[in-house]
Design a protein around this motif. Structure first.
Motif, mmCIF file in Angstrom:
data_model
loop_
_atom_site.group_PDB
_atom_site.id
_atom_site.type_symbol
_atom_site.label_atom_id
_atom_site.label_comp_id
_atom_site.label_asym_id
_atom_site.label_seq_id
_atom_site.Cartn_x
_atom_site.Cartn_y
_atom_site.Cartn_z
ATOM 1 N N VAL A 133 -3.484 41.636 3.013
ATOM 2 C CA VAL A 133 -2.153 40.970 2.608
ATOM 3 C C VAL A 133 -1.040 41.407 3.243
ATOM 4 C CG1 VAL A 133 -0.956 40.186 0.609
ATOM 5 C CG2 VAL A 133 -3.294 39.830 0.615
ATOM 6 N N ASP A 134 -0.065 40.684 3.703
ATOM 7 C CA ASP A 134 1.219 41.052 4.283
ATOM 8 C C ASP A 134 0.953 41.989 5.647
ATOM 9 O OD1 ASP A 134 2.622 39.831 2.277
ATOM 10 O OD2 ASP A 134 2.401 41.428 0.931
ATOM 11 N N GLY A 135 -0.156 41.821 6.328
ATOM 12 C CA GLY A 135 -0.321 42.654 7.595
ATOM 13 C C GLY A 135 -1.137 41.666 8.468
ATOM 14 N N ASP A 136 -1.235 42.160 9.613
ATOM 15 C CA ASP A 136 -1.933 41.431 10.507
ATOM 16 C C ASP A 136 -3.694 41.374 10.279
ATOM 17 O OD1 ASP A 136 0.412 40.844 11.940
ATOM 18 O OD2 ASP A 136 0.294 42.493 13.140
ATOM 19 N N PRO A 137 -4.218 40.443 10.684
ATOM 20 C CA PRO A 137 -5.801 40.448 10.663
ATOM 21 C C PRO A 137 -6.404 41.663 11.563
ATOM 22 C CG PRO A 137 -4.972 37.962 10.821
ATOM 23 C CD PRO A 137 -3.663 39.079 11.057
ATOM 24 N N GLU A 138 -7.340 42.068 11.114
ATOM 25 C CA GLU A 138 -7.786 43.360 11.828
ATOM 26 C C GLU A 138 -9.030 43.077 12.907
ATOM 27 O OE1 GLU A 138 -8.833 46.001 8.357
ATOM 28 O OE2 GLU A 138 -6.582 46.235 8.099
ATOM 29 N N SER A 139 -9.058 41.979 13.245
ATOM 30 C CA SER A 139 -10.254 41.895 14.246
ATOM 31 C C SER A 139 -9.689 40.675 14.882
ATOM 32 C CB SER A 139 -11.594 41.929 13.712
ATOM 33 O OG SER A 139 -11.802 40.736 12.933
ATOM 34 N N GLU A 140 -10.510 40.770 16.246
ATOM 35 C CA GLU A 140 -10.174 39.237 17.014
ATOM 36 C C GLU A 140 -10.717 37.994 16.270
ATOM 37 O OE1 GLU A 140 -12.668 38.929 20.566
ATOM 38 O OE2 GLU A 140 -11.122 37.509 21.408
ATOM 39 N N ARG A 143 -8.173 37.182 13.269
ATOM 40 C CA ARG A 143 -7.059 36.823 13.776
ATOM 41 C C ARG A 143 -7.182 35.118 14.189
ATOM 42 N NH1 ARG A 143 -6.697 41.934 15.643
ATOM 43 N NH2 ARG A 143 -7.889 41.327 17.885
ATOM 44 N N GLY A 144 -8.376 34.685 14.887
ATOM 45 C CA GLY A 144 -8.615 33.433 15.271
ATOM 46 C C GLY A 144 -8.637 32.578 14.016
ATOM 47 N N VAL A 145 -9.419 33.128 13.092
ATOM 48 C CA VAL A 145 -9.382 32.204 11.767
ATOM 49 C C VAL A 145 -8.295 32.273 11.081
ATOM 50 C CG1 VAL A 145 -10.737 32.365 9.443
ATOM 51 C CG2 VAL A 145 -12.096 32.996 11.723
ATOM 52 N N TRP A 146 -7.531 33.181 11.110
ATOM 53 C CA TRP A 146 -6.345 33.336 10.204
ATOM 54 C C TRP A 146 -5.294 32.225 11.202
ATOM 55 C CZ3 TRP A 146 -4.891 33.250 5.538
ATOM 56 C CH2 TRP A 146 -3.630 33.410 5.220
ATOM 57 N N GLU A 147 -5.343 32.129 12.309
ATOM 58 C CA GLU A 147 -4.379 31.305 13.206
ATOM 59 C C GLU A 147 -4.869 30.034 12.649
ATOM 60 O OE1 GLU A 147 -3.779 34.009 17.028
ATOM 61 O OE2 GLU A 147 -4.808 32.168 17.356
ATOM 62 N N GLU A 210 -9.657 35.596 -12.775
ATOM 63 C CA GLU A 210 -8.484 35.557 -11.888
ATOM 64 C C GLU A 210 -8.635 36.690 -11.159
ATOM 65 O OE1 GLU A 210 -4.922 34.704 -13.921
ATOM 66 O OE2 GLU A 210 -3.637 35.782 -12.464
ATOM 67 N N SER A 211 -8.244 36.625 -9.847
ATOM 68 C CA SER A 211 -8.057 37.849 -9.078
ATOM 69 C C SER A 211 -6.914 38.671 -8.979
ATOM 70 C CB SER A 211 -8.800 37.572 -7.496
ATOM 71 O OG SER A 211 -8.634 38.391 -6.695
ATOM 72 N N HIS A 212 -6.906 39.859 -8.570
ATOM 73 C CA HIS A 212 -5.378 40.586 -8.226
ATOM 74 C C HIS A 212 -4.902 40.145 -7.089
ATOM 75 C CE1 HIS A 212 -7.867 43.325 -5.988
ATOM 76 N NE2 HIS A 212 -8.536 43.498 -7.155
ATOM 77 N N LEU A 213 -5.657 39.558 -6.270
ATOM 78 C CA LEU A 213 -5.049 39.068 -4.767
ATOM 79 C C LEU A 213 -4.628 40.343 -3.990
ATOM 80 C CD1 LEU A 213 -3.417 35.605 -5.951
ATOM 81 C CD2 LEU A 213 -5.802 36.192 -5.034
ATOM 82 N N SER A 214 -4.926 41.384 -4.098
ATOM 83 C CA SER A 214 -4.439 42.324 -3.407
ATOM 84 C C SER A 214 -5.585 42.851 -2.317
ATOM 85 C CB SER A 214 -4.212 43.688 -4.370
ATOM 86 O OG SER A 214 -5.029 44.328 -5.147
ATOM 87 N N GLY A 215 -6.522 42.571 -2.214
ATOM 88 C CA GLY A 215 -7.568 43.113 -1.432
ATOM 89 C C GLY A 215 -7.600 42.355 0.108
ATOM 90 N N PRO A 216 -8.239 42.993 1.059
ATOM 91 C CA PRO A 216 -8.409 42.316 2.367
ATOM 92 C C PRO A 216 -9.166 40.972 2.686
ATOM 93 C CG PRO A 216 -9.531 44.173 2.540
ATOM 94 C CD PRO A 216 -9.029 44.261 1.016
ATOM 95 N N LEU A 217 -9.180 40.239 1.716
ATOM 96 C CA LEU A 217 -9.960 38.944 1.527
ATOM 97 C C LEU A 217 -9.453 37.781 1.894
ATOM 98 C CD1 LEU A 217 -11.607 41.067 -0.289
ATOM 99 C CD2 LEU A 217 -12.639 39.138 -1.499
ATOM 100 N N LEU A 218 -9.844 36.962 2.822
ATOM 101 C CA LEU A 218 -9.519 35.739 3.324
ATOM 102 C C LEU A 218 -8.831 34.929 2.370
ATOM 103 C CD1 LEU A 218 -9.094 33.596 5.368
ATOM 104 C CD2 LEU A 218 -11.551 32.743 5.217
#
Length: 269
Positions: A133-140, A143-147, A210-218
């Motif tokens: 969260v609040d950072g760039d995706p960490e693999s190619e 990044r494609g999925v997030w785009e 309810e999740s805390h939403l702080s992890g690196p999950l999609l």
């Protein structure tokens, strides 16, 4: 919602796998039935696009546009390549579900290399740990999925998974659970699923958390950065066969689409 059962009443566990009954049960869930049949209006229009074309990660995103305006939902299967329920149901949606309103985007094989290798992780490891969260995706691939996610700007995101055990019963596993953002309808969806879980499987009743939403999950990133209503669904392999897990995943997906305005029960069409 009319009471239905995913599993046939009167079955016997006998300490082994619960065999599939969805394919022989006449009681197809109302909303799943609605999703599989177009309403009275024009049929949706389906288009496809490739995520990361001409790369090892290339995978297909299916966009189904309903005849009426409405919200956009994105559904992901195969973030983990050996969790077949999301992959199977993702393909079913792409090939023959009919939303009544809005746009439904589905990616059945999000980590296609992992799916082809029948493994949880792909080339760069666990894809669902690559979305800080609040950072760039960490693999190619991330990044494609997030785009693609940013391009479609969904109102709702659903990530489909499978665990090996049950949340609150088996220490390290999270099956039969719906994790969600604060503005989601997790309790309603858990109730809808539990309406279909037979009495002789009390451990298999779903819980919503309810999740805390702080992890690196999609789904964390979609909720925090795009204000999407976001869910991560986990059914279990514990005592369940593939078709039973698939049926639970279908019911969850159809119920979610109905509650977020993309699908109407057949009687309301």
């Amino acid at each position: 919602m009319r009471r239905r059962r995913i599993l046939a009443a009167g079955g016997v566990l006998a300490g082994t796998v619960v065999t599939s009954v969805a394919s022989r049960s006449p009681d197809e869930h109302d909303l799943v039935s609605a999703a599989r049949h177009p309403g009275s209006g024009d049929e949706p229009e389906t288009n496809t696009e490739s995520i990361l074309p001409n790369t090892d990660h290339e995978t297909t995103l299916y966009e189904i546009d309903a005849p009426r305006d409405g919200p956009t939902a994105m559904i992901f299967g195969g973030v983990h390549g050996d969790e077949y329920n999301g992959i199977d149901v993702g393909h079913e949606i792409a090939e023959g579900w009919y939303p009544d309103a809005g746009t439904l985007a589905v990616v059945p094989e999000t980590d296609r290399v992992a799916v082809e290798n029948d493994e949880r992780e792909g080339i760069d490891g666990d894809l669902n740990r690559h979305f800080p969260v609040d950072g760039d995706p960490e693999s190619e691939l991330a990044r494609g999925v997030w785009e693609a996610v940013e391009r479609h700007d969904p109102d709702v995101v659903l990530d489909l998974h499978r665990s090996l055990g049950i949340y609150g019963v088996h220490r390290q596993y999270v099956g039969q659970a719906i994790f969600h953002s604060s503005d989601a309808r997790g309790d309603e969806l858990a109730a809808a699923l539990n309406d279909a879980v037979p009495w002789y499987l009390p451990m298999h009743r779903f819980v919503a958390r309810e999740s805390h939403l702080s992890g690196p999950l999609l789904f964390h990133k979609a909720a925090r950065e795009l204000d999407a209503v976001a869910y991560l669904f986990e059914t279990t392999s514990f005592l369940f066969d593939r078709e039973t897990k698939n049926e639970m995943t279908r019911v969850m997906t159809a119920a979610l689409l109905e509650r977020h305005g993309l699908l109407e029960a057949e009687g309301k069409r």
